[in-house]
Design a protein around this motif. Structure first.
Motif, PDB file in Angstrom:
ATOM      1  N   LYS A  58     -29.099 124.490 -61.358  1.00  0.00           N
ATOM      2  CA  LYS A  58     -29.861 124.420 -60.112  1.00  0.00           C
ATOM      3  C   LYS A  58     -30.321 125.775 -59.571  1.00  0.00           C
ATOM      4  CE  LYS A  58     -27.912 120.003 -58.791  1.00  0.00           C
ATOM      5  NZ  LYS A  58     -27.203 119.231 -57.783  1.00  0.00           N
ATOM      6  N   HIS A  59     -30.338 126.795 -60.440  1.00  0.00           N
ATOM      7  CA  HIS A  59     -30.833 128.121 -60.058  1.00  0.00           C
ATOM      8  C   HIS A  59     -32.012 128.474 -60.959  1.00  0.00           C
ATOM      9  CE1 HIS A  59     -27.539 128.909 -57.323  1.00  0.00           C
ATOM     10  NE2 HIS A  59     -26.725 128.441 -58.237  1.00  0.00           N
ATOM     11  N   PRO A  60     -33.089 129.000 -60.398  1.00  0.00           N
ATOM     12  CA  PRO A  60     -34.281 129.314 -61.196  1.00  0.00           C
ATOM     13  C   PRO A  60     -34.007 130.389 -62.246  1.00  0.00           C
ATOM     14  CG  PRO A  60     -34.624 129.805 -58.858  1.00  0.00           C
ATOM     15  CD  PRO A  60     -33.232 129.336 -59.003  1.00  0.00           C
ATOM     16  N   VAL A  61     -34.669 130.250 -63.383  1.00  0.00           N
ATOM     17  CA  VAL A  61     -34.559 131.231 -64.464  1.00  0.00           C
ATOM     18  C   VAL A  61     -35.949 131.591 -64.961  1.00  0.00           C
ATOM     19  CG1 VAL A  61     -32.280 130.486 -65.228  1.00  0.00           C
ATOM     20  CG2 VAL A  61     -34.295 129.474 -66.259  1.00  0.00           C
ATOM     21  N   ASN A  62     -36.022 132.693 -65.663  1.00  0.00           N
ATOM     22  CA  ASN A  62     -37.256 133.107 -66.297  1.00  0.00           C
ATOM     23  C   ASN A  62     -37.342 132.406 -67.648  1.00  0.00           C
ATOM     24  OD1 ASN A  62     -39.273 134.429 -67.727  1.00  0.00           O
ATOM     25  ND2 ASN A  62     -38.834 136.396 -66.784  1.00  0.00           N
ATOM     26  N   SER A  63     -38.220 131.440 -67.773  1.00  0.00           N
ATOM     27  CA  SER A  63     -38.343 130.653 -69.002  1.00  0.00           C
ATOM     28  C   SER A  63     -38.695 131.507 -70.206  1.00  0.00           C
ATOM     29  CB  SER A  63     -39.403 129.563 -68.833  1.00  0.00           C
ATOM     30  OG  SER A  63     -39.054 128.717 -67.777  1.00  0.00           O
ATOM     31  N   ALA A  64     -39.477 132.553 -69.994  1.00  0.00           N
ATOM     32  CA  ALA A  64     -39.886 133.421 -71.095  1.00  0.00           C
ATOM     33  C   ALA A  64     -38.711 134.223 -71.645  1.00  0.00           C
ATOM     34  CB  ALA A  64     -40.986 134.365 -70.635  1.00  0.00           C
ATOM     35  N   HIS A  65     -37.686 134.450 -70.835  1.00  0.00           N
ATOM     36  CA  HIS A  65     -36.528 135.236 -71.262  1.00  0.00           C
ATOM     37  C   HIS A  65     -35.331 134.382 -71.651  1.00  0.00           C
ATOM     38  CE1 HIS A  65     -37.906 139.073 -68.951  1.00  0.00           C
ATOM     39  NE2 HIS A  65     -38.576 138.863 -70.052  1.00  0.00           N
ATOM     40  N   PHE A  66     -35.490 133.077 -71.632  1.00  0.00           N
ATOM     41  CA  PHE A  66     -34.373 132.158 -71.870  1.00  0.00           C
ATOM     42  C   PHE A  66     -33.867 132.247 -73.306  1.00  0.00           C
ATOM     43  CE2 PHE A  66     -32.456 128.099 -72.892  1.00  0.00           C
ATOM     44  CZ  PHE A  66     -31.671 127.848 -71.788  1.00  0.00           C
ATOM     45  N   LEU A  67     -32.569 132.471 -73.461  1.00  0.00           N
ATOM     46  CA  LEU A  67     -31.882 132.438 -74.750  1.00  0.00           C
ATOM     47  C   LEU A  67     -30.546 131.741 -74.520  1.00  0.00           C
ATOM     48  CD1 LEU A  67     -32.408 136.082 -76.078  1.00  0.00           C
ATOM     49  CD2 LEU A  67     -33.476 134.000 -76.964  1.00  0.00           C
ATOM     50  N   ALA A  68     -30.156 130.848 -75.435  1.00  0.00           N
ATOM     51  CA  ALA A  68     -28.926 130.104 -75.199  1.00  0.00           C
ATOM     52  C   ALA A  68     -28.196 129.769 -76.487  1.00  0.00           C
ATOM     53  CB  ALA A  68     -29.241 128.804 -74.459  1.00  0.00           C
ATOM     54  N   ASP A  69     -26.878 129.782 -76.378  1.00  0.00           N
ATOM     55  CA  ASP A  69     -26.003 129.234 -77.402  1.00  0.00           C
ATOM     56  C   ASP A  69     -25.938 127.739 -77.083  1.00  0.00           C
ATOM     57  OD1 ASP A  69     -23.960 128.406 -79.063  1.00  0.00           O
ATOM     58  OD2 ASP A  69     -22.448 129.753 -78.215  1.00  0.00           O
ATOM     59  N   LEU A  70     -26.333 126.918 -78.011  1.00  0.00           N
ATOM     60  CA  LEU A  70     -26.419 125.478 -77.784  1.00  0.00           C
ATOM     61  C   LEU A  70     -25.085 124.884 -77.342  1.00  0.00           C
ATOM     62  CD1 LEU A  70     -28.635 123.390 -77.845  1.00  0.00           C
ATOM     63  CD2 LEU A  70     -28.076 122.934 -80.219  1.00  0.00           C
ATOM     64  N   LYS A  71     -23.988 125.464 -77.764  1.00  0.00           N
ATOM     65  CA  LYS A  71     -22.657 124.977 -77.384  1.00  0.00           C
ATOM     66  C   LYS A  71     -22.372 125.169 -75.897  1.00  0.00           C
ATOM     67  CE  LYS A  71     -20.727 125.791 -81.920  1.00  0.00           C
ATOM     68  NZ  LYS A  71     -19.804 126.601 -82.724  1.00  0.00           N
ATOM     69  N   ARG A  72     -23.140 126.011 -75.229  1.00  0.00           N
ATOM     70  CA  ARG A  72     -22.936 126.275 -73.803  1.00  0.00           C
ATOM     71  C   ARG A  72     -23.687 125.281 -72.915  1.00  0.00           C
ATOM     72  NH1 ARG A  72     -18.991 129.523 -72.539  1.00  0.00           N
ATOM     73  NH2 ARG A  72     -20.092 130.174 -70.705  1.00  0.00           N
ATOM     74  N   ILE A  73     -24.491 124.391 -73.507  1.00  0.00           N
ATOM     75  CA  ILE A  73     -25.311 123.461 -72.732  1.00  0.00           C
ATOM     76  C   ILE A  73     -24.741 122.051 -72.842  1.00  0.00           C
ATOM     77  CG2 ILE A  73     -27.608 122.454 -72.452  1.00  0.00           C
ATOM     78  CD1 ILE A  73     -28.725 125.077 -73.597  1.00  0.00           C
ATOM     79  N   ALA A  74     -24.434 121.442 -71.707  1.00  0.00           N
ATOM     80  CA  ALA A  74     -23.915 120.080 -71.670  1.00  0.00           C
ATOM     81  C   ALA A  74     -25.045 119.057 -71.698  1.00  0.00           C
ATOM     82  CB  ALA A  74     -23.050 119.864 -70.429  1.00  0.00           C
ATOM     83  N   LYS A  75     -26.103 119.317 -70.914  1.00  0.00           N
ATOM     84  CA  LYS A  75     -27.211 118.361 -70.848  1.00  0.00           C
ATOM     85  C   LYS A  75     -28.421 119.009 -70.197  1.00  0.00           C
ATOM     86  CE  LYS A  75     -25.636 116.344 -66.474  1.00  0.00           C
ATOM     87  NZ  LYS A  75     -25.238 115.128 -65.786  1.00  0.00           N
ATOM     88  N   VAL A  76     -29.544 118.347 -70.346  1.00  0.00           N
ATOM     89  CA  VAL A  76     -30.787 118.729 -69.674  1.00  0.00           C
ATOM     90  C   VAL A  76     -31.222 117.503 -68.881  1.00  0.00           C
ATOM     91  CG1 VAL A  76     -33.167 119.479 -69.976  1.00  0.00           C
ATOM     92  CG2 VAL A  76     -31.407 120.318 -71.541  1.00  0.00           C
ATOM     93  N   GLU A  77     -31.491 117.700 -67.592  1.00  0.00           N
ATOM     94  CA  GLU A  77     -31.823 116.586 -66.716  1.00  0.00           C
ATOM     95  C   GLU A  77     -33.004 116.935 -65.825  1.00  0.00           C
ATOM     96  OE1 GLU A  77     -28.285 116.033 -64.334  1.00  0.00           O
ATOM     97  OE2 GLU A  77     -28.510 118.006 -63.411  1.00  0.00           O
ATOM     98  N   VAL A  78     -33.656 115.907 -65.329  1.00  0.00           N
ATOM     99  CA  VAL A  78     -34.734 116.092 -64.359  1.00  0.00           C
ATOM    100  C   VAL A  78     -34.140 115.807 -62.988  1.00  0.00           C
ATOM    101  CG1 VAL A  78     -36.979 115.260 -63.569  1.00  0.00           C
ATOM    102  CG2 VAL A  78     -36.509 115.448 -66.023  1.00  0.00           C
ATOM    103  N   ILE A  79     -34.349 116.757 -62.062  1.00  0.00           N
ATOM    104  CA  ILE A  79     -33.800 116.607 -60.713  1.00  0.00           C
ATOM    105  C   ILE A  79     -34.876 116.930 -59.690  1.00  0.00           C
ATOM    106  CG2 ILE A  79     -31.447 117.179 -61.423  1.00  0.00           C
ATOM    107  CD1 ILE A  79     -31.904 119.970 -60.108  1.00  0.00           C
ATOM    108  N   THR A  80     -34.627 116.506 -58.465  1.00  0.00           N
ATOM    109  CA  THR A  80     -35.430 116.954 -57.331  1.00  0.00           C
ATOM    110  C   THR A  80     -34.529 117.820 -56.463  1.00  0.00           C
ATOM    111  OG1 THR A  80     -34.878 114.967 -56.090  1.00  0.00           O
ATOM    112  CG2 THR A  80     -36.978 114.950 -57.275  1.00  0.00           C
ATOM    113  N   GLN A  81     -35.124 118.640 -55.670  1.00  0.00           N
ATOM    114  CA  GLN A  81     -34.377 119.553 -54.817  1.00  0.00           C
ATOM    115  C   GLN A  81     -33.622 118.776 -53.745  1.00  0.00           C
ATOM    116  OE1 GLN A  81     -35.658 123.712 -53.272  1.00  0.00           O
ATOM    117  NE2 GLN A  81     -36.773 122.178 -52.170  1.00  0.00           N
TER     118      GLN A  81
END
Length: 182
Positions: free
Chosen positions: A132-155
């Protein structure tokens, strides 16, 4: 962003600005962290403009856009005043921290993460958040094991800071493993 990563990030920033030196070739020592670590207040617009540029190999990233175990990060070199900064231009105006990972695991860019979680094309146009915190999409790098899920939310309508003035705007929120356990 996980609590450990936030502590690492704030520790690097605190060491970078308070002590002016970070030992190259070693993980950040927790004894070097400032006694009080509080994130900057979020008052409408999130700005990381005073943080140094983070380089992982030749890839540019930023602290909030890097999802890895902080124990895996080794600080290789810190540049504060050098010709290297002049060559990199405005993006390096606050310094450069060059890091590497202990285990040379592959990190995925945002598009690869969205492919893995089978995010539909229409949702890929949404602004990206991590916990729930904004990130720079162009700089995004991730270890897949660190991600539980991707969801669509509203504020959340009662949040103390606004990501958008549109109450119905949707965001693509990446939930990390540590955050999902809370």
């Amino acid at each position: 962003m996980g609590k450990a990563l936030a502590i690492f990030i704030l520790g690097v920033l605190g060491s970078f600005s308070v002590r002016g030196q970070i030992r190259a070739g070693q993980p950040l020592d927790r004894a070097e962290l400032p006694p009080v670590l509080t994130p900057p207040p979020m008052l409408g617009v999130v700005s990381m403009s005073s943080t140094p540029l983070l380089l992982l190999g030749s890839q540019e990233t930023s602290y909030g856009s890097l999802l890895v175990d902080p124990k895996e990060i080794i600080v290789v070199q810190v540049y504060k005043d050098s010709a290297v900064l002049a060559e990199m231009g405005r993006k390096a105006q606050n310094g450069v921290v060059q890091i590497t990972l202990k285990n040379k695991k592959p990190l995925l860019k945002l598009e690869d993460v969205l492919d893995y979680f089978e995010v539909p094309p229409a949702q890929r146009q949404l602004r990206v958040l991590v916990n729930k915190h904004p990130v720079n999409s162009a700089h995004f790098l991730a270890d897949l094991k660190r991600i539980a899920k991707v969801e669509v939310i509203t504020q959340d309508k009662i949040t103390p800071y606004r990501l958008s003035w549109d109450e119905n705007e949707q965001f693509l929120n990446i939930v990390t493993v540590q955050q999902s356990l809370l």
